[in-house]
Design a protein around this motif. Structure first.
Motif, PDB file in Angstrom:
ATOM      1  N   GLU A   8       0.840  -1.201   0.000  1.00 29.07           N
ATOM      2  CA  GLU A   8       0.000   0.000   0.000  1.00 29.07           C
ATOM      3  C   GLU A   8       0.877   1.254   0.000  1.00 29.07           C
ATOM      4  O   GLU A   8       1.931   1.287   0.620  1.00 29.07           O
ATOM      5  N   ILE A   9       0.397   2.256  -0.662  1.00 22.59           N
ATOM      6  CA  ILE A   9       1.108   3.535  -0.707  1.00 22.59           C
ATOM      7  C   ILE A   9       0.468   4.464   0.315  1.00 22.59           C
ATOM      8  O   ILE A   9      -0.753   4.547   0.411  1.00 22.59           O
ATOM      9  N   ALA A  10       1.308   5.116   1.118  1.00 20.61           N
ATOM     10  CA  ALA A  10       0.817   6.043   2.140  1.00 20.61           C
ATOM     11  C   ALA A  10       1.899   7.085   2.386  1.00 20.61           C
ATOM     12  O   ALA A  10       3.087   6.810   2.219  1.00 20.61           O
ATOM     13  N   PRO A  11       1.489   8.280   2.784  1.00 21.86           N
ATOM     14  CA  PRO A  11       2.488   9.314   3.069  1.00 21.86           C
ATOM     15  C   PRO A  11       3.273   8.974   4.336  1.00 21.86           C
ATOM     16  O   PRO A  11       2.801   8.228   5.194  1.00 21.86           O
ATOM     17  N   ASP A  12       4.473   9.512   4.441  1.00 24.53           N
ATOM     18  CA  ASP A  12       5.264   9.357   5.656  1.00 24.53           C
ATOM     19  C   ASP A  12       4.563  10.130   6.771  1.00 24.53           C
ATOM     20  O   ASP A  12       4.036  11.222   6.545  1.00 24.53           O
ATOM     21  N   GLU A  13       4.549   9.568   7.959  1.00 26.46           N
ATOM     22  CA  GLU A  13       3.914  10.211   9.109  1.00 26.46           C
ATOM     23  C   GLU A  13       4.931  11.049   9.875  1.00 26.46           C
ATOM     24  O   GLU A  13       6.095  10.663   9.997  1.00 26.46           O
ATOM     25  N   THR A  14       4.488  12.175  10.425  1.00 23.93           N
ATOM     26  CA  THR A  14       5.323  13.007  11.276  1.00 23.93           C
ATOM     27  C   THR A  14       4.880  12.770  12.713  1.00 23.93           C
ATOM     28  O   THR A  14       3.738  13.108  13.062  1.00 23.93           O
ATOM     29  N   PRO A  15       5.734  12.174  13.546  1.00 22.79           N
ATOM     30  CA  PRO A  15       5.338  11.871  14.925  1.00 22.79           C
ATOM     31  C   PRO A  15       4.871  13.121  15.666  1.00 22.79           C
ATOM     32  O   PRO A  15       5.499  14.175  15.602  1.00 22.79           O
ATOM     33  N   GLY A  16       3.735  12.991  16.350  1.00 24.26           N
ATOM     34  CA  GLY A  16       3.213  14.088  17.165  1.00 24.26           C
ATOM     35  C   GLY A  16       2.427  15.143  16.413  1.00 24.26           C
ATOM     36  O   GLY A  16       1.841  16.030  17.024  1.00 24.26           O
ATOM     37  N   TYR A  17       2.422  15.083  15.072  1.00 26.74           N
ATOM     38  CA  TYR A  17       1.702  16.106  14.307  1.00 26.74           C
ATOM     39  C   TYR A  17       0.203  15.837  14.333  1.00 26.74           C
ATOM     40  O   TYR A  17      -0.246  14.734  14.055  1.00 26.74           O
ATOM     41  N   GLN A  18      -0.557  16.846  14.707  1.00 27.09           N
ATOM     42  CA  GLN A  18      -2.019  16.787  14.678  1.00 27.09           C
ATOM     43  C   GLN A  18      -2.501  17.865  13.717  1.00 27.09           C
ATOM     44  O   GLN A  18      -2.222  19.045  13.921  1.00 27.09           O
TER      45      GLN A  18
END
Length: 196
Positions: A8-18
């Protein structure tokens, strides 16, 4: 070696970002309504609160409508893929690049009805079923407009050398902070030795 082409393709997550809470154009325009200069500034950026004036395709419920992808190589004509068709047909589309050339990808899209926060373009490249590259580009937040909008990636260098030549399968995703998939598609990139 295992085939990872089904990954699956998904964007990279930024820890703690809301992501910020979604607000409608109408809510934004009504906030600070007593400040005349701020009201005029917001109207210049966002238009009026009339949803009909912010629709490009009234019968299409999507907020982001991706139109086309272009590959830009300096000194050459842009090569485009129309993204409005059948996603299965897009898989058959192939673009050719000379090995080692500098190129950029440009995505054209409309935003209608409401502001879209944190648009992202994700591109994963596969060769013989093995993921060789992944890029997540932060496109930004966009207000609704009747005009076609675009985003151009930074310059990238096409792979080079005898082993790098050939066909790359590309999985692309246009998404946002709220994880809405505005468009997911696949296409091919052919790396060649000679100029076309």
């Amino acid at each position: 070696m295992a085939d990872h082409g089904d990954e699956e393709i998904a964007p990279d997550e930024t820890p703690g970002y809301q992501p910020p809470a979604q607000k409608s154009v109408e809510e934004i325009l009504k906030a600070d309504a007593e400040d005349e200069s701020l009201r005029k500034y917001k109207e210049a950026l966002l238009g009026t609160a009339d949803p009909a004036s912010l629709e490009v395709f009234p019968n299409d419920p999507r907020r982001v409508i991706v139109q086309k992808l272009a590959v830009l190589v300096e000194g050459k004509s842009d090569v485009e893929i129309d993204l409005t068709g059948d996603p299965e047909e897009l898989k058959k589309k192939s673009l050719a690049l000379q090995e080692g050339c500098q190129y950029r990808v440009k995505i054209y899209f409309y935003v209608q009805r409401e502001i879209v926060q944190g648009l992202k373009y994700v591109q994963q490249s596969y060769r013989a079923g093995v993921k060789v590259d992944k890029n997540t580009f932060m496109v930004g937040s966009y207000g609704p407009k009747k005009e076609l909008q675009s985003y151009t990636t930074p310059v990238e260098e096409a792979p080079s050398g005898m082993l790098a030549r050939g066909t790359y399968n590309i999985k692309s995703l246009f998404t946002d902070d709220d994880k809405n998939e505005h468009l997911k598609w696949e296409w091919k990139l052919e790396i060649k030795k000679d100029k076309d």
